[in-house]
Write a protein that holds these residues in place. Sequence first.
Motif, PDB file in Angstrom:
ATOM      1  N   SER A   1       0.883  -1.317  -0.219  1.00 60.77           N
ATOM      2  CA  SER A   1      -0.011  -0.078   0.153  1.00 60.77           C
ATOM      3  C   SER A   1       0.627   1.131   0.008  1.00 60.77           C
ATOM      4  N   ALA A   2       1.820   1.220   0.953  1.00 64.85           N
ATOM      5  CA  ALA A   2       2.800   2.395   0.861  1.00 64.85           C
ATOM      6  C   ALA A   2       3.425   2.646  -0.538  1.00 64.85           C
ATOM      7  N   LEU A   3       3.997   1.535  -0.826  1.00 63.45           N
ATOM      8  CA  LEU A   3       4.598   1.700  -2.246  1.00 63.45           C
ATOM      9  C   LEU A   3       3.748   2.225  -3.398  1.00 63.45           C
ATOM     10  N   LEU A   4       2.535   1.692  -3.406  1.00 63.24           N
ATOM     11  CA  LEU A   4       1.541   2.166  -4.439  1.00 63.24           C
ATOM     12  C   LEU A   4       1.013   3.521  -4.341  1.00 63.24           C
ATOM     13  N   ILE A   5       0.980   4.101  -3.103  1.00 58.95           N
ATOM     14  CA  ILE A   5       0.548   5.535  -2.639  1.00 58.95           C
ATOM     15  C   ILE A   5       2.112   6.279  -2.877  1.00 58.95           C
ATOM     16  N   PHE A   6       3.034   5.909  -2.650  1.00 69.05           N
ATOM     17  CA  PHE A   6       4.399   6.311  -3.268  1.00 69.05           C
ATOM     18  C   PHE A   6       4.422   6.752  -4.767  1.00 69.05           C
ATOM     19  N   ASN A   7       3.948   5.582  -5.377  1.00 68.94           N
ATOM     20  CA  ASN A   7       4.086   5.701  -6.917  1.00 68.94           C
ATOM     21  C   ASN A   7       2.805   6.479  -7.402  1.00 68.94           C
ATOM     22  N   MET A   8       1.858   6.691  -6.677  1.00 65.30           N
ATOM     23  CA  MET A   8       0.735   7.398  -6.975  1.00 65.30           C
ATOM     24  C   MET A   8       1.159   8.986  -6.906  1.00 65.30           C
ATOM     25  N   ILE A   9       1.758   9.428  -5.800  1.00 67.71           N
ATOM     26  CA  ILE A   9       2.371  10.748  -5.468  1.00 67.71           C
ATOM     27  C   ILE A   9       3.458  11.118  -6.441  1.00 67.71           C
ATOM     28  N   ARG A  10       4.507  10.174  -6.535  1.00 66.41           N
ATOM     29  CA  ARG A  10       5.403  10.348  -7.597  1.00 66.41           C
ATOM     30  C   ARG A  10       4.714  10.822  -9.163  1.00 66.41           C
ATOM     31  N   VAL A  11       3.741  10.002  -9.605  1.00 65.27           N
ATOM     32  CA  VAL A  11       3.132  10.420 -10.810  1.00 65.27           C
ATOM     33  C   VAL A  11       2.462  11.792 -10.824  1.00 65.27           C
ATOM     34  N   ALA A  12       1.675  12.137  -9.529  1.00 62.51           N
ATOM     35  CA  ALA A  12       1.039  13.336  -9.398  1.00 62.51           C
ATOM     36  C   ALA A  12       2.102  14.333  -9.442  1.00 62.51           C
ATOM     37  N   MET A  13       3.252  14.366  -8.799  1.00 61.66           N
ATOM     38  CA  MET A  13       4.075  15.463  -8.727  1.00 61.66           C
ATOM     39  C   MET A  13       4.865  15.576  -9.965  1.00 61.66           C
ATOM     40  N   PHE A  14       5.087  14.550 -11.007  1.00 63.05           N
ATOM     41  CA  PHE A  14       5.407  14.512 -12.152  1.00 63.05           C
ATOM     42  C   PHE A  14       4.696  15.381 -13.134  1.00 63.05           C
ATOM     43  N   ALA A  15       3.320  14.951 -13.088  1.00 64.67           N
ATOM     44  CA  ALA A  15       2.182  15.687 -13.825  1.00 64.67           C
ATOM     45  C   ALA A  15       2.369  17.147 -13.687  1.00 64.67           C
ATOM     46  N   ARG A  16       2.651  17.529 -12.522  1.00 64.21           N
ATOM     47  CA  ARG A  16       2.343  19.104 -11.901  1.00 64.21           C
ATOM     48  C   ARG A  16       3.686  19.754 -11.868  1.00 64.21           C
ATOM     49  N   ARG A  17       4.819  19.064 -12.467  1.00 58.74           N
ATOM     50  CA  ARG A  17       6.459  19.558 -12.247  1.00 58.74           C
ATOM     51  C   ARG A  17       6.361  21.075 -12.848  1.00 58.74           C
ATOM     52  N   ARG A  18       5.758  21.402 -13.643  1.00 60.55           N
ATOM     53  CA  ARG A  18       5.606  22.826 -14.133  1.00 60.55           C
ATOM     54  C   ARG A  18       5.158  23.730 -13.251  1.00 60.55           C
ATOM     55  N   GLU A  19       3.938  23.562 -12.481  1.00 59.03           N
ATOM     56  CA  GLU A  19       3.424  24.278 -11.496  1.00 59.03           C
ATOM     57  C   GLU A  19       4.398  24.157 -10.111  1.00 59.03           C
ATOM     58  N   ILE A  20       5.030  23.154 -10.214  1.00 57.18           N
ATOM     59  CA  ILE A  20       5.943  23.247  -8.609  1.00 57.18           C
ATOM     60  C   ILE A  20       6.928  23.932  -8.915  1.00 57.18           C
ATOM     61  N   GLU A  21       7.916  23.912 -10.116  1.00 54.04           N
ATOM     62  CA  GLU A  21       8.723  24.801 -10.739  1.00 54.04           C
ATOM     63  C   GLU A  21       8.440  26.348 -10.485  1.00 54.04           C
ATOM     64  N   VAL A  22       7.232  26.658 -10.772  1.00 47.29           N
ATOM     65  CA  VAL A  22       6.795  27.977 -10.799  1.00 47.29           C
ATOM     66  C   VAL A  22       6.569  28.457  -9.397  1.00 47.29           C
ATOM     67  N   MET A  23       5.962  27.425  -8.667  1.00 49.77           N
ATOM     68  CA  MET A  23       5.707  27.768  -7.189  1.00 49.77           C
ATOM     69  C   MET A  23       7.094  28.124  -6.284  1.00 49.77           C
ATOM     70  N   LYS A  24       8.216  27.257  -6.519  1.00 46.06           N
ATOM     71  CA  LYS A  24       9.293  27.620  -6.204  1.00 46.06           C
ATOM     72  C   LYS A  24      10.143  28.859  -6.570  1.00 46.06           C
ATOM     73  N   LEU A  25       9.716  29.208  -7.781  1.00 41.56           N
ATOM     74  CA  LEU A  25      10.330  30.453  -8.188  1.00 41.56           C
ATOM     75  C   LEU A  25       9.757  31.666  -7.383  1.00 41.56           C
ATOM     76  N   VAL A  26       8.511  31.545  -7.277  1.00 43.94           N
ATOM     77  CA  VAL A  26       7.821  32.665  -6.599  1.00 43.94           C
ATOM     78  C   VAL A  26       7.931  32.584  -4.973  1.00 43.94           C
ATOM     79  N   GLY A  27       8.956  31.807  -4.646  1.00 45.49           N
ATOM     80  CA  GLY A  27       9.098  31.617  -3.245  1.00 45.49           C
ATOM     81  C   GLY A  27       8.493  30.614  -2.214  1.00 45.49           C
ATOM     82  N   ALA A  28       7.579  29.655  -2.813  1.00 41.79           N
ATOM     83  CA  ALA A  28       6.872  28.655  -1.709  1.00 41.79           C
ATOM     84  C   ALA A  28       8.059  27.895  -1.321  1.00 41.79           C
TER      85      ALA A  28
END
Length: 301
Positions: free
Chosen positions: A187-214
């Motif tokens: 279960s932990a590995l499945l959730i781990f993989n699911m979060i990894r996929v979600a973060m990869f899909a939103r990598r552009r948003e994450i980059e922008v958030m880090k640029l603005v100081g999040a």
Amino acid sequence: MARLLSRTGYFVRETWINVRRNLTLTVAAILTVAVGVMLVGLGLMARYASTNALGRWQGGVQFEIFLEPNIAGGQIDALGEELRNHPDIERIQYITQEQAFELLEEMLVDEPELLAEVSVASLPSSYRVVPRVAEGELIESLAAQFRQRPGVYSVETGRQQVDAIREWFNSFRWIVLLMSIVLAAASALLIFNMIRVAMFARRREIEVMKLVGATNSFIRLPFILEGMLHGLLGGIVGAIAAGVLRNHVEELFGRSEILAFFRSFTVTSSQFNTATLATVVMGVVVGALGSAFAAGRFLDV
């Protein structure tokens, strides 16, 4: 206060977006967590049931002498005196019919329909006996000495049955624990993989958030909450499934004469609530661990 509400709304919104975006993985994670934590709940309830059923054998009680319902008071006293003066017996305890009924009430607290069929007068009084040496041959020898006494209905040692039942339940708990660990890891590995996929899909948003100081914690929190939500839902589903199975098993034992021996293997309401709480908490912990590790590992995508 307004800032706090705004942040809370953001976290809830982002968590919901991630859940909707990975619906198939979400369902798979919830079901996997549910099966794993259900086994945890069943293991706890099995432990409680065996402890309740074998409770009278704890503290050194090795056999019990059940008396005839119509035994005379003088016979009860004479038998008690003989037991107390026996050189191989360490101590005894006399259980009245009223006390036997109270003990039965504790075991059948969740089964009022079964308790309604039993009366105080229908239960035998008894002597619980603790030999000086807990050896099988000595116990059987002592039991044989008192089986033919006037006023004695039966003498139950239960030693072999109790040892076999305790061994079976211990084995069952170890098997359940092993399966729970495997499924919790899955279960932990499945959730781990699911979060990894979600973060990869939103990598552009994450980059922008880090640029603005999040901060990293601000970016991670929605993903961690997503994993905890999966674990919570899986824990609730697993707890419900464990409760349904428990009710089914107790109903089966209650109506089957073949399985009548197992009627004392009951779980009280407080014990069931404890097992349910542990099941849900276990689900949340599994979800939090899987998502927190993934959020920390893949934040720099």
